[in-house]
Design an enzyme around this catalytic site. Structure first.
Site, PDB file in Angstrom:
ATOM      1  N   LYS A  93       0.836  -1.216   0.000  1.00 24.67           N
ATOM      2  CA  LYS A  93       0.000   0.000   0.000  1.00 24.67           C
ATOM      3  C   LYS A  93       0.863   1.257   0.000  1.00 24.67           C
ATOM      4  O   LYS A  93       0.584   2.229  -0.691  1.00 24.67           O
ATOM      5  CB  LYS A  93      -0.914   0.021   1.231  1.00 24.67           C
ATOM      6  CG  LYS A  93      -2.056  -0.979   1.168  1.00 24.67           C
ATOM      7  CD  LYS A  93      -3.259  -0.396   0.435  1.00 24.67           C
ATOM      8  CE  LYS A  93      -4.309  -1.421   0.076  1.00 24.67           C
ATOM      9  NZ  LYS A  93      -5.020  -1.970   1.216  1.00 24.67           N
TER      10      LYS A  93
ATOM     11  N   LYS B 104      -1.971 -10.853  -8.756  1.00 19.74           N
ATOM     12  CA  LYS B 104      -3.331 -11.156  -8.288  1.00 19.74           C
ATOM     13  C   LYS B 104      -4.298 -10.095  -8.806  1.00 19.74           C
ATOM     14  O   LYS B 104      -3.914  -8.934  -9.029  1.00 19.74           O
ATOM     15  CB  LYS B 104      -3.366 -11.260  -6.761  1.00 19.74           C
ATOM     16  CG  LYS B 104      -3.192  -9.952  -6.072  1.00 19.74           C
ATOM     17  CD  LYS B 104      -3.534 -10.021  -4.597  1.00 19.74           C
ATOM     18  CE  LYS B 104      -3.451  -8.592  -4.069  1.00 19.74           C
ATOM     19  NZ  LYS B 104      -3.438  -8.375  -2.699  1.00 19.74           N
TER      20      LYS B 104
ATOM     21  N   LYS C  42      -7.955  -4.304  -7.064  1.00 17.74           N
ATOM     22  CA  LYS C  42      -8.557  -3.013  -7.420  1.00 17.74           C
ATOM     23  C   LYS C  42      -7.511  -2.012  -7.890  1.00 17.74           C
ATOM     24  O   LYS C  42      -7.823  -1.072  -8.591  1.00 17.74           O
ATOM     25  CB  LYS C  42      -9.278  -2.421  -6.198  1.00 17.74           C
ATOM     26  CG  LYS C  42     -10.596  -3.089  -5.892  1.00 17.74           C
ATOM     27  CD  LYS C  42     -11.159  -2.627  -4.554  1.00 17.74           C
ATOM     28  CE  LYS C  42     -12.216  -3.620  -4.072  1.00 17.74           C
ATOM     29  NZ  LYS C  42     -12.636  -3.408  -2.691  1.00 17.74           N
TER      30      LYS C  42
HETATM   31  P1  AMP Z   1     -10.684  -6.077   0.079  1.00 14.44           P
HETATM   32  O1  AMP Z   1     -11.275  -5.531  -1.134  1.00 14.44           O
HETATM   33  O2  AMP Z   1      -9.220  -5.847   0.203  1.00 14.44           O
HETATM   34  O3  AMP Z   1     -11.446  -5.683   1.313  1.00 14.44           O
HETATM   35  O4  AMP Z   1     -10.824  -7.654  -0.034  1.00 14.44           O
HETATM   36  C1  AMP Z   1     -11.999  -8.346   0.290  1.00 14.44           C
HETATM   37  C2  AMP Z   1     -11.747  -9.831   0.305  1.00 14.44           C
HETATM   38  O5  AMP Z   1     -11.407 -10.292  -1.001  1.00 14.44           O
HETATM   39  C3  AMP Z   1     -10.586 -10.253   1.220  1.00 14.44           C
HETATM   40  O6  AMP Z   1     -10.964 -11.426   1.923  1.00 14.44           O
HETATM   41  C4  AMP Z   1      -9.473 -10.535   0.261  1.00 14.44           C
HETATM   42  O7  AMP Z   1      -8.539 -11.465   0.743  1.00 14.44           O
HETATM   43  C5  AMP Z   1     -10.233 -11.088  -0.932  1.00 14.44           C
HETATM   44  N1  AMP Z   1      -9.469 -10.918  -2.186  1.00 14.44           N
HETATM   45  C6  AMP Z   1      -9.009  -9.762  -2.698  1.00 14.44           C
HETATM   46  N2  AMP Z   1      -8.365  -9.976  -3.868  1.00 14.44           N
HETATM   47  C7  AMP Z   1      -8.436 -11.321  -4.096  1.00 14.44           C
HETATM   48  C8  AMP Z   1      -7.976 -12.180  -5.149  1.00 14.44           C
HETATM   49  N3  AMP Z   1      -7.330 -11.705  -6.207  1.00 14.44           N
HETATM   50  N4  AMP Z   1      -8.256 -13.496  -5.045  1.00 14.44           N
HETATM   51  C9  AMP Z   1      -8.926 -14.006  -3.985  1.00 14.44           C
HETATM   52  N5  AMP Z   1      -9.382 -13.260  -2.973  1.00 14.44           N
HETATM   53  C10 AMP Z   1      -9.142 -11.929  -3.020  1.00 14.44           C
END
Ligand code: AMP
Ligand code: TRP
Length: 344
Positions: free
Chosen positions: A115, A213, A216
């Site tokens: 980040k 991966k 966003k």
């Molecule tokens: P966030 O948008 O960072 O709050 O992520 C929400 C959830 O999505 C969290 O449990 C992350 O670990 C999961 N996540 C985010 N990116 C990925 C990805 N590329 N593959 C699998 N899970 C993901």
């Protein structure tokens, strides 16, 4: 015996991509419907503040994420669905936990480093010297450093035992377990060590670069669950593929097609080998066309349910859930304060 507590949150930082869905939200719904847990799911709006959104964007994103939760199948009759910022006690617990956390541990977190680096938008592969990195860290907002402490507080204030998340959150859970051990050692058994629950797709890869991966921060490689059928078709058509032409699962040598096969499998319910058999002798173009159909059809009911949701109703669900969660957090915080000697 009371059912174990399961908790997870997602940050309202924009539309959900397939990583969020296949790594987290789809599993939230399945775990909720298994009836095996007392479930809490929340909109991690305090965590989203670390990205310094405008008030207008944040409001919009909170409602949009709550709508995604509901349209995907989270149900306020089965789970407590709430807004993180409504739980004031999290601030208190975060403070308590921060006094047990060495600063160096926070600086070592991979998510923190990523980040912090994002802020300067390094070019792929660019080397950043240790000195330059230290300078960047000094400028970073403190919320990014505290992030895992707040996440630990989220889990512990509700007595969370199971935490469904994607692969990128594993280090934060390890951190949470370490904090639990420290707290319990100092103040006596209070918290249980939370365990992660991963899906078969804990790390969905980017459509434009299967070595990264889906994230966003790289919107060009994302399929979003709210994308229109036309856009889904287009994005899948132009997704990068590997050399060769076989539809074969081989994450080492064929990372792109393996990623698409996993998505196909998760949304169709077919196993990888069933899909491979179906596409034996066919090429990438046939496979991608079918995959687009599978994705579009899968999200049809989601789109229909989401279109019907009224924002006033979504807000009410979030407020009602927050009230319930708040009552539980208040009691737990009082018990924690007693343990640490703050209640005379
Ligand atoms: P966030 O948008 O960072 O709050 O992520 C929400 C959830 O999505 C969290 O449990 C992350 O670990 C999961 N996540 C985010 N990116 C990925 C990805 N590329 N593959 C699998 N899970 C993901
Ligand atoms: N850090 C998580 C993410 O980026 C979101 C989150 C905040 C979370 N608090 C949590 C997940 C507690 C599980 C439990 O995805």
């Amino acid at each position: 015996m009371a059912k174990p507590v399961l908790i997870s949150g997602i940050q309202p930082t924009g539309p959900l991509h397939f990583g969020n869905y296949l790594g987290a939200l789809k599993n939230f719904v399945a775990l909720q419907n298994s009836g095996k847990y007392r479930c809490y799911f929340f909109v991690a709006d305090l965590h989203a503040l670390t990205e310094n959104p405008s008030a207008k964007d944040l409001e919009k994103n909170i409602l949009s994420l709550a709508s995604d939760f509901l349209a995907a199948g989270l149900d306020p009759k089965k789970s407590i669905i709430f807004q993180q910022s409504q739980i004031e006690e999290l601030q208190e617990l975060k403070w308590v936990l921060s006094t047990l956390t060495p600063v160096s541990e926070l600086m070592r977190m991979t998510a923190f480093k990523e980040k912090v680096l994002q802020a300067i938008k390094p070019i792929d592969g660019e080397k950043i010297s240790k000195k330059r990195f230290e300078e960047i860290v000094e400028e970073a907002n403190f919320g990014l450093a505290e992030y895992p402490i707040l996440m630990t507080a989220d889990i512990l204030i509700f007595g969370g035992q199971y935490v469904p998340v994607g692969h990128d959150q594993l280090q934060h859970l390890e951190f949470a377990r370490t904090l639990v051990r420290k707290f319990n050692y100092k103040f006596g058994q209070t918290f249980v060590e939370p365990k992660e629950l991963l899906t078969a797709t804990p790390r969905v890869m980017s459509l434009d670069d299967p070595t990264k991966k889906m994230s966003k921060s790289r919107p060009g490689g994302c399929l979003f669950i709210n994308d229109s059928p036309e856009l889904i078709g287009k994005k899948i058509r132009i997704a990068v593929t590997d050399s060769g032409s076989d539809i074969k699962y081989d994450p080492q040598n064929k990372a792109a097609i393996s990623n698409l096969l996993m998505i196909y499998s998760e949304l169709s319910g077919l196993t990888i080998s069933e899909i491979e058999a179906e596409f034996a002798g066919k090429g990438y173009a046939d496979f991608k066309k079918e995959l687009a159909d599978v994705v579009i059809e899968y999200f049809e009911p989601f789109r229909a349910r989401r279109a019907k949701l009224k924002s006033a109703a979504v807000k009410k669900i979030l407020m009602d859930g927050s009230k319930k969660a708040h009552e539980i957090a208040k009691k737990k915080m009082l018990a924690i304060k007693k343990k640490i000697g703050l209640v005379l």
